[in-house]
Design a protein around this motif. Structure first.
Motif, PDB file in Angstrom:
ATOM      1  N   VAL A  28       5.867  -5.610  64.507  1.00  0.00           N
ATOM      2  CA  VAL A  28       5.661  -4.195  64.853  1.00  0.00           C
ATOM      3  C   VAL A  28       6.923  -3.618  65.489  1.00  0.00           C
ATOM      4  O   VAL A  28       7.428  -2.569  65.066  1.00  0.00           O
ATOM      5  N   ARG A  29       7.466  -4.315  66.473  1.00  0.00           N
ATOM      6  CA  ARG A  29       8.643  -3.777  67.184  1.00  0.00           C
ATOM      7  C   ARG A  29       9.863  -3.680  66.276  1.00  0.00           C
ATOM      8  O   ARG A  29      10.645  -2.732  66.354  1.00  0.00           O
ATOM      9  N   LEU A  30      10.029  -4.684  65.415  1.00  0.00           N
ATOM     10  CA  LEU A  30      11.185  -4.644  64.507  1.00  0.00           C
ATOM     11  C   LEU A  30      11.017  -3.558  63.440  1.00  0.00           C
ATOM     12  O   LEU A  30      12.000  -2.943  63.032  1.00  0.00           O
ATOM     13  N   SER A  31       9.774  -3.320  63.033  1.00  0.00           N
ATOM     14  CA  SER A  31       9.550  -2.238  62.059  1.00  0.00           C
ATOM     15  C   SER A  31       9.877  -0.894  62.711  1.00  0.00           C
ATOM     16  O   SER A  31      10.456  -0.002  62.078  1.00  0.00           O
ATOM     17  N   GLU A  32       9.528  -0.766  63.981  1.00  0.00           N
ATOM     18  CA  GLU A  32       9.849   0.461  64.722  1.00  0.00           C
ATOM     19  C   GLU A  32      11.364   0.639  64.802  1.00  0.00           C
ATOM     20  O   GLU A  32      11.917   1.716  64.534  1.00  0.00           O
ATOM     21  N   ARG A  33      12.054  -0.451  65.149  1.00  0.00           N
ATOM     22  CA  ARG A  33      13.511  -0.419  65.263  1.00  0.00           C
ATOM     23  C   ARG A  33      14.142  -0.109  63.907  1.00  0.00           C
ATOM     24  O   ARG A  33      15.095   0.661  63.793  1.00  0.00           O
ATOM     25  N   ALA A  34      13.572  -0.718  62.864  1.00  0.00           N
ATOM     26  CA  ALA A  34      14.086  -0.496  61.507  1.00  0.00           C
ATOM     27  C   ALA A  34      13.967   0.980  61.124  1.00  0.00           C
ATOM     28  O   ALA A  34      14.886   1.549  60.521  1.00  0.00           O
ATOM     29  N   ALA A  35      12.835   1.599  61.491  1.00  0.00           N
ATOM     30  CA  ALA A  35      12.644   3.016  61.170  1.00  0.00           C
ATOM     31  C   ALA A  35      13.709   3.858  61.869  1.00  0.00           C
ATOM     32  O   ALA A  35      14.256   4.798  61.294  1.00  0.00           O
ATOM     33  N   ALA A  36      14.033   3.492  63.098  1.00  0.00           N
ATOM     34  CA  ALA A  36      15.039   4.247  63.856  1.00  0.00           C
ATOM     35  C   ALA A  36      16.443   4.043  63.295  1.00  0.00           C
ATOM     36  O   ALA A  36      17.287   4.938  63.359  1.00  0.00           O
ATOM     37  N   PHE A  64       5.365   4.595  62.085  1.00  0.00           N
ATOM     38  CA  PHE A  64       6.794   4.792  62.351  1.00  0.00           C
ATOM     39  C   PHE A  64       7.426   5.596  61.210  1.00  0.00           C
ATOM     40  O   PHE A  64       7.987   5.016  60.273  1.00  0.00           O
ATOM     41  N   PRO A  65       7.329   6.918  61.289  1.00  0.00           N
ATOM     42  CA  PRO A  65       7.864   7.746  60.205  1.00  0.00           C
ATOM     43  C   PRO A  65       9.343   7.428  59.984  1.00  0.00           C
ATOM     44  O   PRO A  65      10.086   7.197  60.945  1.00  0.00           O
ATOM     45  N   GLY A  66       9.749   7.398  58.740  1.00  0.00           N
ATOM     46  CA  GLY A  66      11.145   7.067  58.433  1.00  0.00           C
ATOM     47  C   GLY A  66      11.325   5.602  58.062  1.00  0.00           C
ATOM     48  O   GLY A  66      12.402   5.214  57.601  1.00  0.00           O
ATOM     49  N   LEU A  67      10.283   4.789  58.251  1.00  0.00           N
ATOM     50  CA  LEU A  67      10.407   3.372  57.892  1.00  0.00           C
ATOM     51  C   LEU A  67      10.646   3.246  56.380  1.00  0.00           C
ATOM     52  O   LEU A  67       9.881   3.788  55.581  1.00  0.00           O
ATOM     53  N   VAL A  68      11.718   2.549  56.027  1.00  0.00           N
ATOM     54  CA  VAL A  68      12.032   2.371  54.606  1.00  0.00           C
ATOM     55  C   VAL A  68      11.464   1.027  54.142  1.00  0.00           C
ATOM     56  O   VAL A  68      11.969  -0.033  54.533  1.00  0.00           O
ATOM     57  N   VAL A  69      10.421   1.084  53.347  1.00  0.00           N
ATOM     58  CA  VAL A  69       9.802  -0.142  52.831  1.00  0.00           C
ATOM     59  C   VAL A  69      10.452  -0.470  51.489  1.00  0.00           C
ATOM     60  O   VAL A  69      10.228   0.206  50.488  1.00  0.00           O
ATOM     61  N   ALA A  70      11.282  -1.525  51.496  1.00  0.00           N
ATOM     62  CA  ALA A  70      11.975  -1.906  50.259  1.00  0.00           C
ATOM     63  C   ALA A  70      11.017  -2.599  49.299  1.00  0.00           C
ATOM     64  O   ALA A  70      11.264  -2.635  48.095  1.00  0.00           O
ATOM     65  N   GLY A  71       9.927  -3.161  49.841  1.00  0.00           N
ATOM     66  CA  GLY A  71       8.936  -3.830  48.996  1.00  0.00           C
ATOM     67  C   GLY A  71       7.836  -4.406  49.857  1.00  0.00           C
ATOM     68  O   GLY A  71       8.026  -4.633  51.064  1.00  0.00           O
ATOM     69  N   ALA A  72       6.682  -4.624  49.264  1.00  0.00           N
ATOM     70  CA  ALA A  72       5.552  -5.239  49.964  1.00  0.00           C
ATOM     71  C   ALA A  72       4.666  -5.865  48.907  1.00  0.00           C
ATOM     72  O   ALA A  72       4.045  -5.153  48.126  1.00  0.00           O
TER      73      ALA A  72
END
Ligand code: UDP
Length: 267
Positions: A94-102, A128-136
């Motif tokens: 969760v925290r890294l996804s937040e950081r990634a979005a920023a 976290f708006p702006g999170l770039v999901v390269a794949g899932a």
């Protein structure tokens, strides 16, 4: 940035970091280039590593080992080299996804049952708006699928952060085998994190986790785990015996003792 202070618990290296320190260190690793594997030892993982030297080598070669698991804090305290905080893989996703979005990092969520990685990524992207999901996607952890998986991940373009949810030790082995062949900076095995974050499996409430009883909650939710959890009393007994022996013989191993400090895993 130097690697944080670490301690050795029954043969496995564990970093003494708080969540904030872990985030700062991972940002520094990302900025420094190279490829880095992040692991999340707990009592079950330490016991598995004792039976499996190859798995232990993978854990001890990681760039960062988060103290995920209350049992490790207990063992570290017993041997006189306390760890300050428990940092769980799920919280770090969760925290890294937040950081990634920023930061605009591209994140790939690999593993778990069909639909779970996508549901986890969608939930994080909403949060976290702006999170770039390269794949899932679930992908496949067996070595026979490596070529296919490498091609799929390469097709996703450069990946700053890859989370792999195949459970230990499969996910750690998968990363160790495949990371050198992937355009990925940071890769971390995250166990059941996607199940929890997507809401497919209920996670123990924070007060249960703080008391160190998340294993009991997990057993109630997923009773088939009892066999795996036999490792926990074995870990506790071994931790007590080892702490007594170490205290009689001298200092336990830690970054302040005689063990060479871990360097960056640049590739
Ligand atoms: N998993 C998977 N493929 C496998 C084994 C496990 O995708 O062959 C997934 C499983 O669906 C779950 C995650 O790996 O989302 C973690 O599994 P488990 O809970 O057993 O691992 P732990 O958190 O205990 O390490």
């Amino acid at each position: 940035m130097d690697r944080p202070r670490w301690v050795e618990i029954l043969g496995v290296r564990v970093d003494d970091v708080t969540e904030e320190e872990a985030l700062a260190y991972l940002e520094a690793l990302w900025a420094g280039g190279g490829q880095h594997q992040i692991v999340t030892p707990n009592a079950e993982i330490v016991m598995a590593a004792r039976r499996d030297p190859e798995f232990r080598a993978i854990l001890n070669a990681a760039s960062l080992a988060l103290p995920d698991g209350f049992g490790l804090l207990f063992a570290a305290w017993l041997q006189g080299t306390p760890l300050r905080a428990q940092v769980t893989g799920t919280d770090m996703v969760v925290r890294l996804s937040e950081r990634a979005a920023a930061r605009g990092w591209r994140v790939f969520y690999l593993g778990a049952r069909p639909g779970v990685a996508a549901a986890c990524a969608a939930r994080l992207a909403r949060r976290f708006p702006g999170l770039v999901v390269a794949g899932a996607e679930p992908g496949a952890p067996d070595p026979a699928s490596d070529d296919l998986m490498r091609a799929r991940l390469r097709a996703a373009g450069p990946i700053d952060l890859l989370f792999v949810a195949y459970g230990a030790p499969k996910q750690e082995r998968w990363i160790a085998r495949n990371l050198p062949h992937l355009p990925v900076r940071l890769a971390m095995g995250v166990g059941g994190a996607f199940d929890f974050i997507s809401g497919r499996v209920r996670r123990a409430p924070p007060w249960v986790r703080r008391l160190g009883f998340d294993w009991l909650f997990r057993l109630a939710m997923e009773p088939w785990r009892w066999r795996r959890q036999l490792a926990l009393p074995q870990f506790a007994a071994l931790a007590v015996a080892t702490a007594v022996r170490q205290r009689l013989a001298g200092r336990p191993r830690s970054s302040e003792a005689d063990y060479p400090s871990a360097g960056r895993r640049g590739r």
